[in-house]
Design a protein around this motif. Structure first.
Motif, PDB file in Angstrom:
ATOM      1  N   ASP A 107       0.833  -1.209   0.000  1.00 53.04           N
ATOM      2  CA  ASP A 107       0.000   0.000   0.000  1.00 53.04           C
ATOM      3  C   ASP A 107       0.867   1.258   0.000  1.00 53.04           C
ATOM      4  O   ASP A 107       0.838   2.080   0.906  1.00 53.04           O
ATOM      5  CB  ASP A 107      -0.950   0.006   1.202  1.00 53.04           C
ATOM      6  CG  ASP A 107      -1.935   1.171   1.149  1.00 53.04           C
ATOM      7  OD1 ASP A 107      -2.140   1.722   0.045  1.00 53.04           O
ATOM      8  OD2 ASP A 107      -2.469   1.547   2.211  1.00 53.04           O
ATOM      9  N   VAL A 108       1.662   1.394  -1.048  1.00 54.06           N
ATOM     10  CA  VAL A 108       2.529   2.556  -1.230  1.00 54.06           C
ATOM     11  C   VAL A 108       2.427   2.996  -2.692  1.00 54.06           C
ATOM     12  O   VAL A 108       1.963   2.242  -3.545  1.00 54.06           O
ATOM     13  CB  VAL A 108       4.006   2.236  -0.901  1.00 54.06           C
ATOM     14  CG1 VAL A 108       4.191   1.992   0.586  1.00 54.06           C
ATOM     15  CG2 VAL A 108       4.514   1.027  -1.697  1.00 54.06           C
ATOM     16  N   THR A 109       2.842   4.221  -2.974  1.00 52.44           N
ATOM     17  CA  THR A 109       3.003   4.666  -4.352  1.00 52.44           C
ATOM     18  C   THR A 109       4.485   4.550  -4.696  1.00 52.44           C
ATOM     19  O   THR A 109       5.338   5.043  -3.955  1.00 52.44           O
ATOM     20  CB  THR A 109       2.515   6.107  -4.533  1.00 52.44           C
ATOM     21  OG1 THR A 109       1.130   6.159  -4.179  1.00 52.44           O
ATOM     22  CG2 THR A 109       2.666   6.561  -5.973  1.00 52.44           C
ATOM     23  N   VAL A 110       4.774   3.865  -5.784  1.00 53.79           N
ATOM     24  CA  VAL A 110       6.160   3.540  -6.125  1.00 53.79           C
ATOM     25  C   VAL A 110       6.607   4.334  -7.340  1.00 53.79           C
ATOM     26  O   VAL A 110       5.907   4.392  -8.359  1.00 53.79           O
ATOM     27  CB  VAL A 110       6.310   2.027  -6.399  1.00 53.79           C
ATOM     28  CG1 VAL A 110       7.779   1.673  -6.674  1.00 53.79           C
ATOM     29  CG2 VAL A 110       5.784   1.207  -5.213  1.00 53.79           C
ATOM     30  N   TYR A 111       7.785   4.935  -7.218  1.00 54.42           N
ATOM     31  CA  TYR A 111       8.396   5.707  -8.307  1.00 54.42           C
ATOM     32  C   TYR A 111       9.687   5.024  -8.743  1.00 54.42           C
ATOM     33  O   TYR A 111      10.536   4.684  -7.918  1.00 54.42           O
ATOM     34  CB  TYR A 111       8.701   7.132  -7.842  1.00 54.42           C
ATOM     35  CG  TYR A 111       7.478   7.974  -7.609  1.00 54.42           C
ATOM     36  CD1 TYR A 111       7.024   8.870  -8.582  1.00 54.42           C
ATOM     37  CD2 TYR A 111       6.751   7.864  -6.421  1.00 54.42           C
ATOM     38  CE1 TYR A 111       5.884   9.641  -8.374  1.00 54.42           C
ATOM     39  CE2 TYR A 111       5.614   8.631  -6.207  1.00 54.42           C
ATOM     40  CZ  TYR A 111       5.193   9.517  -7.184  1.00 54.42           C
ATOM     41  OH  TYR A 111       4.072  10.268  -6.972  1.00 54.42           O
ATOM     42  N   LEU A 112       9.807   4.845 -10.049  1.00 55.46           N
ATOM     43  CA  LEU A 112      10.990   4.231 -10.652  1.00 55.46           C
ATOM     44  C   LEU A 112      11.539   5.197 -11.699  1.00 55.46           C
ATOM     45  O   LEU A 112      11.186   5.135 -12.872  1.00 55.46           O
ATOM     46  CB  LEU A 112      10.596   2.882 -11.275  1.00 55.46           C
ATOM     47  CG  LEU A 112      11.592   2.158 -12.179  1.00 55.46           C
ATOM     48  CD1 LEU A 112      12.897   1.864 -11.454  1.00 55.46           C
ATOM     49  CD2 LEU A 112      10.970   0.878 -12.730  1.00 55.46           C
ATOM     50  N   PRO A 113      12.387   6.148 -11.273  1.00 64.08           N
ATOM     51  CA  PRO A 113      12.895   7.148 -12.222  1.00 64.08           C
ATOM     52  C   PRO A 113      14.055   6.619 -13.078  1.00 64.08           C
ATOM     53  O   PRO A 113      14.687   5.605 -12.761  1.00 64.08           O
ATOM     54  CB  PRO A 113      13.394   8.280 -11.310  1.00 64.08           C
ATOM     55  CG  PRO A 113      12.872   7.959  -9.939  1.00 64.08           C
ATOM     56  CD  PRO A 113      12.763   6.459  -9.891  1.00 64.08           C
TER      57      PRO A 113
END
Length: 250
Positions: A66-72
């Motif tokens: 339950d997280v928002t994941v960022y993959l830059p």
């Protein structure tokens, strides 16, 4: 300080990522998840932000923790194609990957400011209350630096088969730290494993060191899902990271 040839081998996973592309601190990024309070920053391995496997992992973290994941994109648009996963493929146009030269273009001093800027943006610009970071292979050194004492950039870190990691970076870490360590790893060496286990208990932080017998560097992002041992290992690594994020980001 180096990456080895095992950093560009492994298997591709099937599946369609559920997220979308956006930007984070002026970097292109894949994002997945809907939580407005808790975020995870992935610092990718040598295959970068477009690797399907890593995007699928991001989806798992988003849904299960339950997280928002960022993959830059931390390689300035340079893409190492998944053809290199097989150690062969058609490299007629590009030639085989020169790992040393690649790392020269993407050294710590070059990429650290961008990685730090993305982590800072999650709290300062986007308003996340808690932020975690996970790094695979190349990303391993980066999450340790993000989690260093006094930086106040992340609330916990995790890494699987870290590369380029130095003892001083282990010494400096100041937030809850998870290490997912395969038995065979020319980059996270027996010496570094032993050093980690000696130093982490002295740092007054929560830590989780998990050992994966019979597995090799790259297993958590590029393991063979057709191989029962590798499949069990990559699932265990995914579940370990999920439980770590649930514990420290909520």
């Amino acid at each position: 300080m180096s990456l080895s040839s095992c950093c560009v081998t492994g298997f591709r996973w099937d599946g369609t990522p559920k997220g979308h592309e956006t930007t984070l601190a002026d970097k292109k990024a894949y994002v997945t998840g809907t939580n407005k309070d808790a975020a995870v920053l992935i610092v990718h391995d040598i295959f970068g932000w477009t690797l399907n496997n890593t995007r699928l992992l991001a989806d798992h973290y988003a849904e299960e923790a339950d997280v928002t994941v960022y993959l830059p994109d931390f390689f300035a648009g340079e893409i190492v194609t998944p053809d290199h996963l097989f150690g062969s493929g058609d490299h007629a146009s590009t030639g085989p990957l020169d790992v040393g030269a690649f790392i020269g273009r993407h050294g710590k001093d070059i990429r650290q400011p961008e990685i730090f800027a993305c982590a800072a943006a999650l709290k300062k610009d986007l308003g996340y209350k808690k932020v975690g970071a996970i790094g695979f292979c190349y990303g391993g050194w980066a999450v340790f630096r993000l989690g260093a004492k006094g930086n106040n950039l992340v609330d916990c870190i995790s890494t699987a088969h870290p590369s380029l990691l130095e003892k001083a970076e282990i010494d400096a870490v100041g937030c809850p730290t998870q290490l997912l360590a395969p038995e065979e790893d020319p980059t996270y060496t027996p010496e570094l494993k032993e050093y980690s286990l000696k130093v982490l208990p002295t740092l007054n932080i929560d830590y989780d060191y998990q050992y994966f017998a019979g597995l090799t560097h790259g297993f958590a992002t590029r393991g063979d899902t057709e191989n029962p041992t590798q499949k069990k290992g990559l699932e265990r690594a995914k579940n370990a990271a999920v439980s770590w994020f649930r514990e420290y980001l909520h």
